[in-house]
Scaffold this motif. Structure first.
Motif, PDB file in Angstrom:
ATOM      1  N   MET A   1       0.837  -1.154   0.000  1.00  0.00           N
ATOM      2  CA  MET A   1       0.000   0.000   0.000  1.00  0.00           C
ATOM      3  C   MET A   1       0.892   1.230   0.000  1.00  0.00           C
ATOM      4  SD  MET A   1      -3.079   0.857   2.702  1.00  0.00           S
ATOM      5  CE  MET A   1      -3.307  -0.864   2.988  1.00  0.00           C
ATOM      6  N   ALA A   2       0.621   2.167  -0.882  1.00  0.00           N
ATOM      7  CA  ALA A   2       1.355   3.423  -0.925  1.00  0.00           C
ATOM      8  C   ALA A   2       0.363   4.563  -0.797  1.00  0.00           C
ATOM      9  CB  ALA A   2       2.141   3.553  -2.231  1.00  0.00           C
ATOM     10  N   TRP A   3       0.778   5.609  -0.154  1.00  0.00           N
ATOM     11  CA  TRP A   3      -0.049   6.798   0.005  1.00  0.00           C
ATOM     12  C   TRP A   3       0.555   7.878  -0.865  1.00  0.00           C
ATOM     13  CZ3 TRP A   3      -3.315   7.283   4.666  1.00  0.00           C
ATOM     14  CH2 TRP A   3      -3.330   6.128   5.416  1.00  0.00           C
ATOM     15  N   MET A  90       5.138  10.733  -1.484  1.00  0.00           N
ATOM     16  CA  MET A  90       4.574   9.389  -1.403  1.00  0.00           C
ATOM     17  C   MET A  90       5.042   8.761  -0.099  1.00  0.00           C
ATOM     18  SD  MET A  90       4.657   8.052  -5.336  1.00  0.00           S
ATOM     19  CE  MET A  90       3.730   6.586  -4.953  1.00  0.00           C
ATOM     20  N   VAL A  91       4.108   8.096   0.573  1.00  0.00           N
ATOM     21  CA  VAL A  91       4.398   7.402   1.824  1.00  0.00           C
ATOM     22  C   VAL A  91       4.242   5.923   1.533  1.00  0.00           C
ATOM     23  CG1 VAL A  91       3.769   7.124   4.242  1.00  0.00           C
ATOM     24  CG2 VAL A  91       3.505   9.364   3.141  1.00  0.00           C
ATOM     25  N   CYS A  92       5.301   5.165   1.722  1.00  0.00           N
ATOM     26  CA  CYS A  92       5.320   3.769   1.296  1.00  0.00           C
ATOM     27  C   CYS A  92       5.651   2.840   2.457  1.00  0.00           C
ATOM     28  CB  CYS A  92       6.373   3.573   0.206  1.00  0.00           C
ATOM     29  SG  CYS A  92       6.189   4.714  -1.180  1.00  0.00           S
ATOM     30  N   GLU A  93       4.909   1.756   2.543  1.00  0.00           N
ATOM     31  CA  GLU A  93       5.203   0.725   3.532  1.00  0.00           C
ATOM     32  C   GLU A  93       6.524   0.062   3.155  1.00  0.00           C
ATOM     33  OE1 GLU A  93       5.352  -2.604   5.995  1.00  0.00           O
ATOM     34  OE2 GLU A  93       5.054  -2.908   3.873  1.00  0.00           O
ATOM     35  N   GLN A  94       7.310  -0.313   4.139  1.00  0.00           N
ATOM     36  CA  GLN A  94       8.656  -0.826   3.912  1.00  0.00           C
ATOM     37  C   GLN A  94       8.703  -2.032   2.976  1.00  0.00           C
ATOM     38  OE1 GLN A  94      10.633  -2.022   7.514  1.00  0.00           O
ATOM     39  NE2 GLN A  94      12.610  -2.244   6.520  1.00  0.00           N
ATOM     40  N   GLU A  96       6.519  -2.771   0.675  1.00  0.00           N
ATOM     41  CA  GLU A  96       5.827  -2.477  -0.581  1.00  0.00           C
ATOM     42  C   GLU A  96       6.797  -1.700  -1.462  1.00  0.00           C
ATOM     43  OE1 GLU A  96       4.274  -0.212  -3.465  1.00  0.00           O
ATOM     44  OE2 GLU A  96       4.634   0.887  -1.622  1.00  0.00           O
ATOM     45  N   PHE A  97       7.257  -2.323  -2.516  1.00  0.00           N
ATOM     46  CA  PHE A  97       8.320  -1.720  -3.318  1.00  0.00           C
ATOM     47  C   PHE A  97       7.820  -0.851  -4.467  1.00  0.00           C
ATOM     48  CE2 PHE A  97       9.937  -5.924  -1.878  1.00  0.00           C
ATOM     49  CZ  PHE A  97      10.806  -5.442  -0.915  1.00  0.00           C
ATOM     50  N   ALA A  98       6.607  -1.075  -4.951  1.00  0.00           N
ATOM     51  CA  ALA A  98       6.118  -0.360  -6.133  1.00  0.00           C
ATOM     52  C   ALA A  98       6.070   1.144  -5.907  1.00  0.00           C
ATOM     53  CB  ALA A  98       4.751  -0.893  -6.550  1.00  0.00           C
ATOM     54  N   GLY A  99       5.550   1.575  -4.766  1.00  0.00           N
ATOM     55  CA  GLY A  99       5.482   3.007  -4.481  1.00  0.00           C
ATOM     56  C   GLY A  99       6.854   3.647  -4.449  1.00  0.00           C
ATOM     57  N   SER A 100       7.819   2.973  -3.830  1.00  0.00           N
ATOM     58  CA  SER A 100       9.186   3.502  -3.765  1.00  0.00           C
ATOM     59  C   SER A 100       9.821   3.581  -5.146  1.00  0.00           C
ATOM     60  CB  SER A 100      10.042   2.625  -2.849  1.00  0.00           C
ATOM     61  OG  SER A 100       9.584   2.723  -1.523  1.00  0.00           O
ATOM     62  N   LEU A 101       9.591   2.569  -5.975  1.00  0.00           N
ATOM     63  CA  LEU A 101      10.133   2.584  -7.334  1.00  0.00           C
ATOM     64  C   LEU A 101       9.546   3.729  -8.150  1.00  0.00           C
ATOM     65  CD1 LEU A 101      10.067  -1.235  -8.157  1.00  0.00           C
ATOM     66  CD2 LEU A 101      12.099   0.195  -7.841  1.00  0.00           C
ATOM     67  N   VAL A 102       8.240   3.916  -8.041  1.00  0.00           N
ATOM     68  CA  VAL A 102       7.583   4.987  -8.786  1.00  0.00           C
ATOM     69  C   VAL A 102       8.054   6.350  -8.286  1.00  0.00           C
ATOM     70  CG1 VAL A 102       5.354   6.087  -9.260  1.00  0.00           C
ATOM     71  CG2 VAL A 102       5.585   3.604  -9.442  1.00  0.00           C
ATOM     72  N   ALA A 103       8.132   6.524  -6.976  1.00  0.00           N
ATOM     73  CA  ALA A 103       8.604   7.793  -6.425  1.00  0.00           C
ATOM     74  C   ALA A 103      10.007   8.110  -6.942  1.00  0.00           C
ATOM     75  CB  ALA A 103       8.584   7.750  -4.898  1.00  0.00           C
ATOM     76  N   ALA A 104      10.888   7.130  -6.911  1.00  0.00           N
ATOM     77  CA  ALA A 104      12.259   7.348  -7.377  1.00  0.00           C
ATOM     78  C   ALA A 104      12.299   7.668  -8.868  1.00  0.00           C
ATOM     79  CB  ALA A 104      13.112   6.119  -7.079  1.00  0.00           C
ATOM     80  N   SER A 105      11.504   6.984  -9.651  1.00  0.00           N
ATOM     81  CA  SER A 105      11.536   7.201 -11.102  1.00  0.00           C
ATOM     82  C   SER A 105      10.949   8.549 -11.501  1.00  0.00           C
ATOM     83  CB  SER A 105      10.796   6.079 -11.836  1.00  0.00           C
ATOM     84  OG  SER A 105       9.394   6.204 -11.651  1.00  0.00           O
ATOM     85  N   VAL A 111       8.484   8.942   1.998  1.00  0.00           N
ATOM     86  CA  VAL A 111       8.735   8.569   3.383  1.00  0.00           C
ATOM     87  C   VAL A 111       8.375   7.097   3.471  1.00  0.00           C
ATOM     88  CG1 VAL A 111       7.992   8.859   5.783  1.00  0.00           C
ATOM     89  CG2 VAL A 111       8.225  10.848   4.299  1.00  0.00           C
ATOM     90  N   GLN A 112       9.184   6.344   4.162  1.00  0.00           N
ATOM     91  CA  GLN A 112       8.947   4.913   4.297  1.00  0.00           C
ATOM     92  C   GLN A 112       8.559   4.619   5.736  1.00  0.00           C
ATOM     93  OE1 GLN A 112      12.444   2.352   3.955  1.00  0.00           O
ATOM     94  NE2 GLN A 112      11.287   1.125   2.509  1.00  0.00           N
ATOM     95  N   TYR A 113       7.529   3.803   5.911  1.00  0.00           N
ATOM     96  CA  TYR A 113       7.129   3.386   7.246  1.00  0.00           C
ATOM     97  C   TYR A 113       7.107   1.870   7.304  1.00  0.00           C
ATOM     98  CZ  TYR A 113       2.417   2.360   5.497  1.00  0.00           C
ATOM     99  OH  TYR A 113       1.363   1.845   4.810  1.00  0.00           O
ATOM    100  N   HIS A 114       7.066   1.355   8.519  1.00  0.00           N
ATOM    101  CA  HIS A 114       7.043  -0.087   8.724  1.00  0.00           C
ATOM    102  C   HIS A 114       5.994  -0.398   9.771  1.00  0.00           C
ATOM    103  CE1 HIS A 114       8.351  -4.196   8.982  1.00  0.00           C
ATOM    104  NE2 HIS A 114       8.635  -4.072  10.254  1.00  0.00           N
ATOM    105  N   LEU A 115       5.097  -1.329   9.466  1.00  0.00           N
ATOM    106  CA  LEU A 115       4.092  -1.736  10.439  1.00  0.00           C
ATOM    107  C   LEU A 115       4.730  -2.688  11.444  1.00  0.00           C
ATOM    108  CD1 LEU A 115       0.975  -2.306   8.189  1.00  0.00           C
ATOM    109  CD2 LEU A 115       1.501  -0.353   9.637  1.00  0.00           C
TER     110      LEU A 115
END
Length: 135
Positions: A1-3, A90-94, A96-105, A111-115
């Protein structure tokens, strides 16, 4: 899940695999499907334990493969949303890689969070949302 967040209007949009959209909407947050249904347990069960490379912890390998499959199914949907909606952060769960990849691209701060424990988000102190907006 990404915000995805837009600071100017304080708008938030949660991207999630299709089967989690009702849960997000039920929380009162707006949601957008970013890909096909994803069931972590089902994805893990599909993996072949005999394929775990020697020296790797089987559980970590299985979770990595499962989250990799979720990423493969979600990246295009999140990228399409980011292209049209243009979030400021974008706020991305640790895991969940898709949000981080999209943010970087797209050059979008993230911001990355971990449940942890019972699902309490933990954001590392060194990377607050304010710091991410300044980078």
């Amino acid at each position: 899940m990404a915000w995805a967040l837009r600071a100017a209007g304080h708008e938030v949009l949660v991207t999630t695999p299709d089967n989690f959209v009702p849960a997000v909407l039920g929380s009162g947050l707006p949601a957008a499907s970013c890909g096909p249904p994803a069931e972590l347990t089902g994805l893990i069960r599909r993996e072949d334990l005999s394929a775990v490379p020697e020296g790797l912890v089987p559980q970590r390998y299985l979770y990595g493969r499962a989250f990799g499959r979720i990423t493969a199914g979600s990246t295009a949907g999140i990228a399409e949303l980011a292209e049209s909606w243009r979030p400021d952060l974008m706020v991305c769960e640790q895991a969940e890689f898709a949000g981080s990849l999209v943010a970087a691209s797209r050059g979008v701060p993230r911001v990355q969070y971990h449940l942890v424990g019972g699902g309490t988000p933990r954001v590392p102190a060194r990377r607050t949302a304010g710091e991410a907006c300044r980078t």
